[in-house]
Design an enzyme around this catalytic site. Structure first.
Site, PDB file in Angstrom:
ATOM      1  N   ILE A  15      47.467  38.935  64.322  1.00 47.08           N
ATOM      2  CA  ILE A  15      48.623  39.803  64.173  1.00 47.08           C
ATOM      3  C   ILE A  15      49.536  39.153  63.145  1.00 47.08           C
ATOM      4  O   ILE A  15      49.917  37.986  63.299  1.00 47.08           O
ATOM      5  CB  ILE A  15      49.372  39.977  65.509  1.00 47.08           C
ATOM      6  N   SER A  16      49.886  39.868  62.111  1.00 43.32           N
ATOM      7  CA  SER A  16      50.756  39.311  61.072  1.00 43.32           C
ATOM      8  C   SER A  16      52.171  39.107  61.595  1.00 43.32           C
ATOM      9  O   SER A  16      52.600  39.752  62.567  1.00 43.32           O
ATOM     10  CB  SER A  16      50.799  40.241  59.858  1.00 43.32           C
ATOM     11  N   ALA A  17      52.892  38.216  60.946  1.00 46.32           N
ATOM     12  CA  ALA A  17      54.304  38.006  61.277  1.00 46.32           C
ATOM     13  C   ALA A  17      55.053  39.322  61.099  1.00 46.32           C
ATOM     14  O   ALA A  17      54.740  40.108  60.197  1.00 46.32           O
ATOM     15  CB  ALA A  17      54.908  36.934  60.384  1.00 46.32           C
ATOM     16  N   PRO A  18      56.060  39.601  61.942  1.00 48.84           N
ATOM     17  CA  PRO A  18      56.804  40.869  61.840  1.00 48.84           C
ATOM     18  C   PRO A  18      57.366  41.109  60.441  1.00 48.84           C
ATOM     19  O   PRO A  18      57.399  42.260  59.988  1.00 48.84           O
ATOM     20  CB  PRO A  18      57.913  40.706  62.879  1.00 48.84           C
TER      21      PRO A  18
END
Length: 350
Positions: A15-18
């Site tokens: 999951i990529s950083a926000p």
């Protein structure tokens, strides 16, 4: 945040950083009613956000290569009430021609080249957002739109993503572990001329430091220097993360390194202060049979960047073409023409 590793412990989905999720969604510019393809379903989170942006009449298709990831994404999307989003099993680089044309195609996985099949699946005024590796480890997230027979970037942000795999446009790298104490390793790619058998012992060879007159100050970005070096150095620039006694990288996470066969030169810094305040002078430390020569070559390129461009000039632009249209893209300096098997990328420095 990693969500899946391969048998060797390498992260293959995350999951990529926000902040990266938000940046890419801004690049996509999805609007209500759009038909959108996402390559890289992961948990389904980004697809759910796309579904919200294109609602109520729009549709999102998200695709991944692993059954377990697709099943998990479907479960999450159902729980989130994202009824206009479908998760399917397949190769994102091949797209979904049966559901084309798409107003937007977003890759949340990295590519080493343009997956040309997806370009034909874009609507005439569509937009492709793709994190593409330029040379070595240097990657940027491009938003491309058509410009006649070629393409131009309407947005370009520094970003690195987990690479495509199990498909027609895989971009896997070879990780070389540096021997001895510590956890330093080196990223290498197929197009780089590097002696991978010599690299594990490279830091055991004598260090040859060279310092430049280039000073960075608090808040100065490194991304444009990285891009410049990736273009002008024969083998681009590779990430060299980790820590080890005697290894003095320019950041706590590690360094960026230039490669030349059995020789390596990585970036370093030393702190100083002048009338303008604190600064960090950029240096290069070479290791291997031609350590001094390579370190000097990198240092000279850094000084050229500072003289001709530097951090205070406007950001460069980018043009891209595939197939027979590649020859339409020219540049005054051939170093800034990056030819790949399926595409040509031109960096236009102001």
């Amino acid at each position: 945040m990693p969500i899946k590793h391969d048998a060797g412990g390498e992260m293959i989905s995350c999951i990529s950083a926000p902040s990266i999720v938000a940046t890419q969604l801004e690049q996509v510019g999805a609007c209500p009613g759009h038909n959108v393809l996402e390559a890289g379903a992961a948990t389904g989170y980004n697809a759910a956000l796309l579904g919200h942006l294109v609602a109520p009449a729009g549709r999102v298709w998200t695709i991944d290569v692993d059954t377990d990831l697709v099943d998990t994404a479907r479960t999450h999307l159902q729980a989130a009430g994202a009824g206009n989003v479908s998760a399917v099993l397949g190769d994102g680089a091949a797209g979904l021609p049966e559901h084309a044309p798409f107003d937007r195609i977003q890759f949340t996985v990295g590519a080493g080249d343009i997956p040309t099949q997806v370009l034909d699946q874009l609507a005439p005024d569509g937009r492709l957002v793709i994190p593409m590796r330029i040379r070595g480890s240097i990657s940027r997230s491009f938003a491309f739109e058509r410009d006649g027979d070629t393409w131009k970037s309407v947005s370009c942000e520094m970003a690195t993503f987990v690479p495509l795999r199990k498909g027609i446009c895989d971009d896997l790298y070879t990780r070389v572990q540096i021997a001895g104490q510590g956890d330093v390793h080196l990223e290498t790619f197929s197009e780089q001329l590097v002696d991978r058998e010599a690299m594990p012992a490279i830091l055991d060879t004598p260090a040859r430091p060279v310092y430049t007159g280039v000073k960075f100050r608090q808040g100065d970005p490194w991304q444009w220097l990285y891009l410049w070096l990736a273009c002008v150095l024969p083998n681009g620039l590779s990430r060299m993360p980790g820590r080890r006694a005697g290894f003095t990288p320019h950041f706590a996470w590690g360094s960026m390194a230039a490669l030349d066969g059995d020789t390596l030169a990585y970036l370093t810094i030393r702190e100083g202060e002048d009338t303008e305040g604190r600064f960090w002078a950029i240096g290069v430390i070479g290791h291997g049979p031609r350590a001094a020569v390579l370190a000097e070559q990198v240092a000279t390129a850094i000084e050229e960047w500072e003289r001709d461009y530097g951090n205070h000039a406007p950001a460069p632009g980018f043009r891209m073409a595939t197939g027979d249209s590649r020859d339409q893209l020219k540049a005054a300096d051939p170093r800034f023409i990056i030819d790949k098997p399926a595409s040509r990328l031109v960096v236009d420095w102001p």
